[in-house]
Design a protein around this motif. Structure first.
Motif, PDB file in Angstrom:
ATOM      1  N   SER A   9       0.821  -1.216   0.000  1.00  6.28           N
ATOM      2  CA  SER A   9       0.000   0.000   0.000  1.00  6.28           C
ATOM      3  C   SER A   9       0.856   1.268   0.000  1.00  6.28           C
ATOM      4  O   SER A   9       0.387   2.324  -0.396  1.00  6.28           O
ATOM      5  N   LYS A  10       2.125   1.171   0.419  1.00  2.87           N
ATOM      6  CA  LYS A  10       3.029   2.327   0.350  1.00  2.87           C
ATOM      7  C   LYS A  10       3.539   2.549  -1.070  1.00  2.87           C
ATOM      8  O   LYS A  10       3.775   3.677  -1.475  1.00  2.87           O
ATOM      9  N   GLU A  11       3.735   1.449  -1.816  1.00  2.00           N
ATOM     10  CA  GLU A  11       4.235   1.544  -3.188  1.00  2.00           C
ATOM     11  C   GLU A  11       3.166   2.044  -4.160  1.00  2.00           C
ATOM     12  O   GLU A  11       3.466   2.721  -5.122  1.00  2.00           O
ATOM     13  N   PHE A  12       1.926   1.670  -3.892  1.00  2.00           N
ATOM     14  CA  PHE A  12       0.821   1.963  -4.798  1.00  2.00           C
ATOM     15  C   PHE A  12      -0.100   3.007  -4.192  1.00  2.00           C
ATOM     16  O   PHE A  12      -0.090   3.243  -2.994  1.00  2.00           O
ATOM     17  N   GLU A  13      -0.925   3.586  -5.065  1.00  2.00           N
ATOM     18  CA  GLU A  13      -1.904   4.562  -4.616  1.00  2.00           C
ATOM     19  C   GLU A  13      -3.252   4.223  -5.243  1.00  2.00           C
ATOM     20  O   GLU A  13      -3.335   3.924  -6.437  1.00  2.00           O
ATOM     21  N   LEU A  14      -4.293   4.266  -4.430  1.00  2.00           N
ATOM     22  CA  LEU A  14      -5.645   4.060  -4.931  1.00  2.00           C
ATOM     23  C   LEU A  14      -6.243   5.427  -5.246  1.00  2.00           C
ATOM     24  O   LEU A  14      -6.364   6.271  -4.375  1.00  2.00           O
ATOM     25  N   ILE A  15      -6.591   5.634  -6.508  1.00  2.00           N
ATOM     26  CA  ILE A  15      -7.203   6.883  -6.952  1.00  2.00           C
ATOM     27  C   ILE A  15      -8.694   6.605  -7.171  1.00  2.00           C
ATOM     28  O   ILE A  15      -9.055   5.704  -7.920  1.00  2.00           O
ATOM     29  N   VAL A  16      -9.548   7.382  -6.505  1.00  2.00           N
ATOM     30  CA  VAL A  16     -10.999   7.257  -6.662  1.00  2.00           C
ATOM     31  C   VAL A  16     -11.509   8.585  -7.184  1.00  2.00           C
ATOM     32  O   VAL A  16     -11.247   9.627  -6.586  1.00  2.00           O
ATOM     33  N   GLN A  17     -12.211   8.552  -8.310  1.00  2.00           N
ATOM     34  CA  GLN A  17     -12.714   9.780  -8.904  1.00  2.00           C
ATOM     35  C   GLN A  17     -14.021   9.511  -9.644  1.00  2.00           C
ATOM     36  O   GLN A  17     -14.282   8.381 -10.034  1.00  2.00           O
ATOM     37  N   PRO A  18     -14.838  10.546  -9.830  1.00  2.00           N
ATOM     38  CA  PRO A  18     -16.061  10.369 -10.623  1.00  2.00           C
ATOM     39  C   PRO A  18     -15.694   9.843 -12.007  1.00  2.00           C
ATOM     40  O   PRO A  18     -14.696  10.252 -12.596  1.00  2.00           O
ATOM     41  N   SER A  19     -16.482   8.920 -12.506  1.00  2.00           N
ATOM     42  CA  SER A  19     -16.147   8.250 -13.761  1.00  2.00           C
ATOM     43  C   SER A  19     -16.352   9.144 -14.969  1.00  2.00           C
ATOM     44  O   SER A  19     -17.454   9.597 -15.237  1.00  2.00           O
ATOM     45  N   GLU A  20     -15.274   9.369 -15.693  1.00  3.86           N
ATOM     46  CA  GLU A  20     -15.347  10.084 -16.969  1.00  3.86           C
ATOM     47  C   GLU A  20     -15.809   9.124 -18.058  1.00  3.86           C
ATOM     48  O   GLU A  20     -16.417   9.523 -19.046  1.00  3.86           O
ATOM     49  N   MET A  92      -8.543  -2.709  -0.916  1.00  5.43           N
ATOM     50  CA  MET A  92      -8.698  -1.262  -0.724  1.00  5.43           C
ATOM     51  C   MET A  92      -9.966  -0.736  -1.404  1.00  5.43           C
ATOM     52  O   MET A  92     -10.642   0.139  -0.873  1.00  5.43           O
ATOM     53  N   VAL A  93     -10.300  -1.283  -2.574  1.00  3.93           N
ATOM     54  CA  VAL A  93     -11.544  -0.885  -3.250  1.00  3.93           C
ATOM     55  C   VAL A  93     -12.739  -1.275  -2.397  1.00  3.93           C
ATOM     56  O   VAL A  93     -13.651  -0.475  -2.175  1.00  3.93           O
ATOM     57  N   LEU A  94     -12.732  -2.503  -1.882  1.00  6.15           N
ATOM     58  CA  LEU A  94     -13.840  -2.971  -1.047  1.00  6.15           C
ATOM     59  C   LEU A  94     -13.962  -2.125   0.222  1.00  6.15           C
ATOM     60  O   LEU A  94     -15.071  -1.750   0.623  1.00  6.15           O
ATOM     61  N   ASP A  95     -12.835  -1.815   0.843  1.00  2.00           N
ATOM     62  CA  ASP A  95     -12.850  -0.985   2.057  1.00  2.00           C
ATOM     63  C   ASP A  95     -13.406   0.412   1.749  1.00  2.00           C
ATOM     64  O   ASP A  95     -14.187   0.954   2.520  1.00  2.00           O
ATOM     65  N   THR A  96     -12.999   0.983   0.612  1.00  3.89           N
ATOM     66  CA  THR A  96     -13.477   2.313   0.228  1.00  3.89           C
ATOM     67  C   THR A  96     -14.990   2.295   0.004  1.00  3.89           C
ATOM     68  O   THR A  96     -15.702   3.194   0.451  1.00  3.89           O
ATOM     69  N   LEU A  97     -15.474   1.270  -0.672  1.00  2.00           N
ATOM     70  CA  LEU A  97     -16.920   1.168  -0.905  1.00  2.00           C
ATOM     71  C   LEU A  97     -17.679   1.003   0.415  1.00  2.00           C
ATOM     72  O   LEU A  97     -18.715   1.638   0.621  1.00  2.00           O
ATOM     73  N   LYS A  98     -17.154   0.176   1.307  1.00  2.00           N
ATOM     74  CA  LYS A  98     -17.811  -0.022   2.607  1.00  2.00           C
ATOM     75  C   LYS A  98     -17.806   1.277   3.419  1.00  2.00           C
ATOM     76  O   LYS A  98     -18.782   1.591   4.092  1.00  2.00           O
ATOM     77  N   ASN A  99     -16.718   2.036   3.346  1.00  2.00           N
ATOM     78  CA  ASN A  99     -16.645   3.326   4.051  1.00  2.00           C
ATOM     79  C   ASN A  99     -17.635   4.335   3.495  1.00  2.00           C
ATOM     80  O   ASN A  99     -18.026   5.272   4.189  1.00  2.00           O
ATOM     81  N   ARG A 100     -18.058   4.160   2.249  1.00  2.00           N
ATOM     82  CA  ARG A 100     -19.067   5.028   1.639  1.00  2.00           C
ATOM     83  C   ARG A 100     -20.479   4.546   1.958  1.00  2.00           C
ATOM     84  O   ARG A 100     -21.444   5.098   1.434  1.00  2.00           O
ATOM     85  N   GLY A 101     -20.581   3.497   2.763  1.00  2.00           N
ATOM     86  CA  GLY A 101     -21.887   3.001   3.178  1.00  2.00           C
ATOM     87  C   GLY A 101     -22.518   1.984   2.258  1.00  2.00           C
ATOM     88  O   GLY A 101     -23.695   1.644   2.414  1.00  2.00           O
ATOM     89  N   VAL A 102     -21.765   1.470   1.297  1.00  2.00           N
ATOM     90  CA  VAL A 102     -22.298   0.488   0.355  1.00  2.00           C
ATOM     91  C   VAL A 102     -22.682  -0.793   1.101  1.00  2.00           C
ATOM     92  O   VAL A 102     -21.921  -1.292   1.927  1.00  2.00           O
ATOM     93  N   ARG A 103     -23.875  -1.295   0.808  1.00  2.00           N
ATOM     94  CA  ARG A 103     -24.398  -2.493   1.480  1.00  2.00           C
ATOM     95  C   ARG A 103     -24.134  -3.770   0.709  1.00  2.00           C
ATOM     96  O   ARG A 103     -24.013  -4.838   1.293  1.00  2.00           O
ATOM     97  N   LYS A 104     -24.105  -3.663  -0.614  1.00  2.00           N
ATOM     98  CA  LYS A 104     -23.934  -4.845  -1.460  1.00  2.00           C
ATOM     99  C   LYS A 104     -23.008  -4.481  -2.618  1.00  2.00           C
ATOM    100  O   LYS A 104     -23.123  -3.404  -3.196  1.00  2.00           O
ATOM    101  N   ILE A 105     -22.112  -5.412  -2.972  1.00  2.00           N
ATOM    102  CA  ILE A 105     -21.170  -5.187  -4.066  1.00  2.00           C
ATOM    103  C   ILE A 105     -21.326  -6.321  -5.072  1.00  2.00           C
ATOM    104  O   ILE A 105     -21.253  -7.491  -4.712  1.00  2.00           O
ATOM    105  N   GLU A 106     -21.547  -5.946  -6.338  1.00  2.00           N
ATOM    106  CA  GLU A 106     -21.672  -6.910  -7.426  1.00  2.00           C
ATOM    107  C   GLU A 106     -20.592  -6.617  -8.454  1.00  2.00           C
ATOM    108  O   GLU A 106     -20.428  -5.470  -8.878  1.00  2.00           O
ATOM    109  N   ILE A 107     -19.863  -7.656  -8.831  1.00  2.00           N
ATOM    110  CA  ILE A 107     -18.820  -7.487  -9.840  1.00  2.00           C
ATOM    111  C   ILE A 107     -19.085  -8.478 -10.963  1.00  2.00           C
ATOM    112  O   ILE A 107     -19.185  -9.677 -10.723  1.00  2.00           O
ATOM    113  N   ILE A 108     -19.218  -7.952 -12.166  1.00  2.00           N
ATOM    114  CA  ILE A 108     -19.400  -8.793 -13.345  1.00  2.00           C
ATOM    115  C   ILE A 108     -18.044  -8.824 -14.040  1.00  2.00           C
ATOM    116  O   ILE A 108     -17.648  -7.852 -14.689  1.00  2.00           O
TER     117      ILE A 108
END
Length: 179
Positions: A9-20, A92-108
């Protein structure tokens, strides 16, 4: 909640932004068209270079879906990644989504021809507690030149097997692919 490898996690960075992507692509424009839906891109970067990404839409019921209403939209790896790094990205993606209050995650997830690391991604998602509910299968038209090249490369190997087993084969040119 699983622990994150702090070295990675020190080597990499998670960037979260509105989807263009959802604004530009006409197939995805209906996702962010409603004020109730938020589309987010998650990028995994190292030294400013994108290594992997996934896009989620989060609806008013706090359900996060990786590009809903599309054939697939899972994790895409742009450059080689170690398993531990990919696992850290997913966590980290899952943690970020959970911190945003997401209740269910679906990945296709994308089928193997679209994402070379499909099997690894599926394994890591299963390890995170995801359950496979359906399999998306695609058929691919390779084209005459690719088939011909493959036959030329593999012919000698198969010819040895057929001779040792007394099987006769013949090769003809491909006229067309009409069914």
């Amino acid at each position: 909640m699983k622990t994150i490898n702090t070295e990675i996690s020190k080597e990499f960075e998670l960037i979260v932004q509105p989807s263009e992507r959802c604004k530009k692509d006409y197939l995805l424009s209906n996702i962010s068209g409603s004020g109730e839906v938020v589309a987010l891109d998650f990028f995994w970067e190292k030294k400013g270079k994108r290594k992997a990404w996934i896009t989620f839409s989060i609806d008013s019921n706090l359900v996060a879906s990786s590009l809903p209403m599309t054939p697939f939209g899972g994790i895409f790896i742009l450059e080689k990644l170690h398993t531990e790094s990919l696992e850290c990205f997913i966590q980290m993606v899952l943690d970020t989504l959970k911190n945003r209050g997401v209740r269910k995650i679906e990945i296709i997830c994308a089928p193997k021809p679209y994402e070379e690391n499909h099997d690894l991604i599926a394994y890591l998602l299963q390890k995170q507690g995801f359950e496979l509910t359906s399999i998306l299968s695609h058929q691919f038209f390779l084209g005459r030149k690719k088939i011909k090249k493959w036959v030329q490369q593999e012919y000698a190997r198969y010819q040895k097997k057929t001779q040792s087993r007394a099987i006769s084969t013949s090769i003809n040119s491909i006229g067309n692919f009409n069914f």
